[in-house]
Motif scaffolding. Structure first.
Motif, PDB file in Angstrom:
ATOM      1  N   MET A   1       0.835  -1.208   0.000  1.00  0.00           N
ATOM      2  CA  MET A   1       0.000   0.000   0.000  1.00  0.00           C
ATOM      3  C   MET A   1       0.865   1.252   0.000  1.00  0.00           C
ATOM      4  N   HIS A   2       0.418   2.206  -0.783  1.00  0.00           N
ATOM      5  CA  HIS A   2       1.034   3.531  -0.774  1.00  0.00           C
ATOM      6  C   HIS A   2       0.411   4.317   0.374  1.00  0.00           C
ATOM      7  N   VAL A   3       1.166   4.451   1.461  1.00  0.00           N
ATOM      8  CA  VAL A   3       0.639   5.067   2.689  1.00  0.00           C
ATOM      9  C   VAL A   3       1.666   6.032   3.274  1.00  0.00           C
ATOM     10  N   PRO A   4       1.204   7.030   4.030  1.00  0.00           N
ATOM     11  CA  PRO A   4       2.154   7.873   4.768  1.00  0.00           C
ATOM     12  C   PRO A   4       2.978   7.005   5.725  1.00  0.00           C
ATOM     13  N   ALA A   5       4.243   7.373   5.908  1.00  0.00           N
ATOM     14  CA  ALA A   5       5.147   6.541   6.715  1.00  0.00           C
ATOM     15  C   ALA A   5       4.597   6.298   8.123  1.00  0.00           C
ATOM     16  N   ARG A   6       3.907   7.299   8.688  1.00  0.00           N
ATOM     17  CA  ARG A   6       3.436   7.111  10.067  1.00  0.00           C
ATOM     18  C   ARG A   6       2.292   6.104  10.165  1.00  0.00           C
ATOM     19  N   PHE A   7       1.698   5.770   9.030  1.00  0.00           N
ATOM     20  CA  PHE A   7       0.619   4.770   9.034  1.00  0.00           C
ATOM     21  C   PHE A   7       1.026   3.461   8.360  1.00  0.00           C
ATOM     22  N   ASP A   8       2.315   3.316   8.082  1.00  0.00           N
ATOM     23  CA  ASP A   8       2.811   2.166   7.342  1.00  0.00           C
ATOM     24  C   ASP A   8       2.680   0.864   8.125  1.00  0.00           C
ATOM     25  N   GLY A   9       2.728   0.982   9.447  1.00  0.00           N
ATOM     26  CA  GLY A   9       2.549  -0.226  10.262  1.00  0.00           C
ATOM     27  C   GLY A   9       3.793  -1.072  10.405  1.00  0.00           C
ATOM     28  N   GLY A  10       4.931  -0.508  10.079  1.00  0.00           N
ATOM     29  CA  GLY A  10       6.198  -1.215  10.255  1.00  0.00           C
ATOM     30  C   GLY A  10       6.634  -1.191  11.708  1.00  0.00           C
ATOM     31  N   PRO A  11       7.912  -1.502  11.935  1.00  0.00           N
ATOM     32  CA  PRO A  11       8.404  -1.625  13.316  1.00  0.00           C
ATOM     33  C   PRO A  11       8.337  -0.331  14.129  1.00  0.00           C
TER      34      PRO A  11
END
Ligand code: C2O
Ligand code: CU
Ligand code: CU
Length: 507
Positions: free
Chosen positions: A130-140
């Motif tokens: 998904m193309h998402v803002p980094a703060r909503f990316d859900g990574g670590p």
């Protein structure tokens, strides 16, 4: 409310399975706001193979608020699942005991989520592809503590595609996914609507999450023995359970296949050697259907295929990995490359009329050109490292500029299989070992398989979202490898913007 444990929760009405079509079952689901257990999937009557009906993840219910945001709720919690007939396996799932509902939304829609963590461990939910803002990316960097909540939201702006969501906690992704946390995220758009393709969810348009598992004698998930590619199972589970079939009343079926395994690479084909058509890859429709007899998917990759359904059952099978994909290596058996599994039996059912031809053209993909690239980067994959370094949450490996194009060269420099996944964007493959990619790899992708010795050049653009604080990830998607540090971080910044990465507490 468990998903899918089909046996325990089978309807007790005694009505023969055939009287309750999958369509009416799903329609019933849609009418009732509470998620009915997938266990309501009718059991087969007269099945002599011991296979069980493929559970279909329910579509996630959503509400649209006054501002037009489509809102979903996902709750991660432990449960038990009848993955093997007659055995209760402790598992983790979203809104159910294993996997999660299929999230579905249209391009252009605003989506919002309330994610609750009722697990005993910190987790996260990443929107893979998904193309998402980094703060909503859900990574670590977006971890959710036990008992905590996370409420990301964004506007979907990318082609219709089969994406997925899964946990991404630093160092524990393989374990969380292995225990069952994963779900599909289908994006629709005008092309996927207009394409004249099978699109009746759960009827002739089927999500198929393929994973491998190993069980202890008492039916628990065996997390004890890892290989160089991670936890390899001796049992394939599809949509959460082992040994499945699917009744198809249509002349053909579209399978949205996700390799949701941590470390296994699959070489899919039909047991009878028949052809199928691949219509979409990771990031959406291919320009035109591609006829194949084999399809290799590494962990995290997706493909949509259309399989003709004739008068007798046909099995989707995972064949041994061929030499072109690393199958000739000395360690082939250790990597699971020599294994064969039956994945799903497709059974003709009911009355079918002849299959209409697939549309000749599915979509248009504007090619990105290397001449547009403002940066060229190299990523050497070796052991648990990329470019000789392991992941550090406090190290930004590079900075990209918003609205620019880059060419990335990814090389496998050791004797293990790897793949390469990039967050935030979909890329195009420029070449593989100097050759133009085959047609089925020529669409938008977010994950590419890099067998031993492979050199792959990717081209991609970073649109819209600049953030000086929070990075995106790139990594090997063999989950053990990513957990061990085969991952890097990049910021996307506006021209002239200064990086100000957030300091993470020492791990
Ligand atoms: Cu599917 Cu970084 O993840
Ligand atoms: Cu991802
Ligand atoms: Cu790897």
């Amino acid at each position: 409310m468990k998903y899918p444990s089909p046996v325990r929760h089978a309807p007790s009405s005694g009505s023969p399975a055939s009287s309750l079509s999958r369509r009416s079952f799903l329609a019933g689901l849609a009418a009732v706001p509470v998620l009915t257990a997938l266990g309501c999937t009718p059991r087969a009557t007269g099945s002599d193979t011991g296979l069980r009906p493929l559970p279909i993840p329910p579509l996630a219910p959503s509400t649209v608020d006054a501002d037009g945001m489509r809102h979903f709720t996902l709750t991660a919690a432990p449960g038990t699942t009848e993955m093997l007939p007659g055995k209760q396996t402790p598992t983790w799932g979203f809104n159910g005991s294993v996997l999660g509902p299929t999230v579905r939304a249209r391009r252009g829609e605003q989506v919002g989520f309330t994610i609750a963590n009722r697990l005993p461990e910190t987790t996260s939910v990443h929107w893979h592809g998904m193309h998402v803002p980094a703060r909503f990316d859900g990574g670590p960097h977006q971890s959710i503590e036990p008992g905590g909540r996370w409420t990301p939201g964004w506007t979907i702006d990318q082609p219709g595609a089969t994406l997925w969501y899964h946990p991404h906690p630093h160092g524990s992704t393989e374990k969380h996914a292995y225990r069952g946390l994963a779900g599909m995220f289908i994006v629709d758009d005008a092309d996927t609507d207009a394409a004249g393709l099978p699109r009746d969810y759960g009827v002739d348009d089927i999500p198929l999450i393929v994973q491998d598992r190993r069980f202890t004698a008492d039916g628990r998930l065996d997390e004890s023995t890892s290989s160089d590619v991670g936890l390899l199972g001796d049992t394939v589970v599809t949509n959460g359970i082992a040994g499945t079939y699917l009744d198809i009343a249509a002349p053909r079926v579209r399978l949205r296949i996700l390799n949701g395994s941590g470390g296994r690479i699959y070489n899919f084909g039909l047991a009878d050697g028949g052809e199928f058509s691949m219509i979409a890859g990771d990031g959406g429709l291919l320009p035109r259907p591609v006829s194949l007899t084999r399809l290799v998917l590494s962990p995290g990759e997706r493909a949509e295929i259309v399989v003709p359904v004739g008068s007798s059952p046909v099995r989707l099978r995972a064949f041994p990995i061929d030499a072109a994909h690393g199958g000739n290596s000395r360690e082939a058996a250790d990597f699971g490359f020599t294994d064969t599994f039956d994945v799903l039996e497709l059974r003709p059912a009911g009355t079918r009329t002849g299959a209409p031809a697939l549309p000749a053209t599915l979509t248009t993909i504007a090619r990105l050109h290397p001449a547009q690239a403002v940066a060229r980067r190299r990523f050497d994959l070796q052991w648990y490292m990329i470019n000789g370094e392991r992941m550090d949450m406090n190290r930004i490996d590079h900075v990209s500029t918003v609205d620019t194009t880059e060419v990335w060269t990814v090389r496998n420099r050791d004797n293990w299989p790897h793949n390469f996944h990039v967050h935030d964007t979909q890329f195009q493959i420029l070449d593989i070992d100097g050759q133009a990619p085959p047609p089925h790899l020529a669409g938008w992708k977010d994950t590419v398989y890099t067998p031993r010795g492979a050199k792959v050049r990717l081209i991609m653009k970073f649109s819209d979202y600049a953030d000086p604080t929070l990075p995106y990830m790139y990594h090997c998607h063999l989950m053990l490898h990513e957990d061990k540090g085969m991952m890097g971080q990049f910021l996307v910044l506006c021209p002239g913007q200064r990086a100000a990465p957030k300091k993470m507490p020492a791990h």
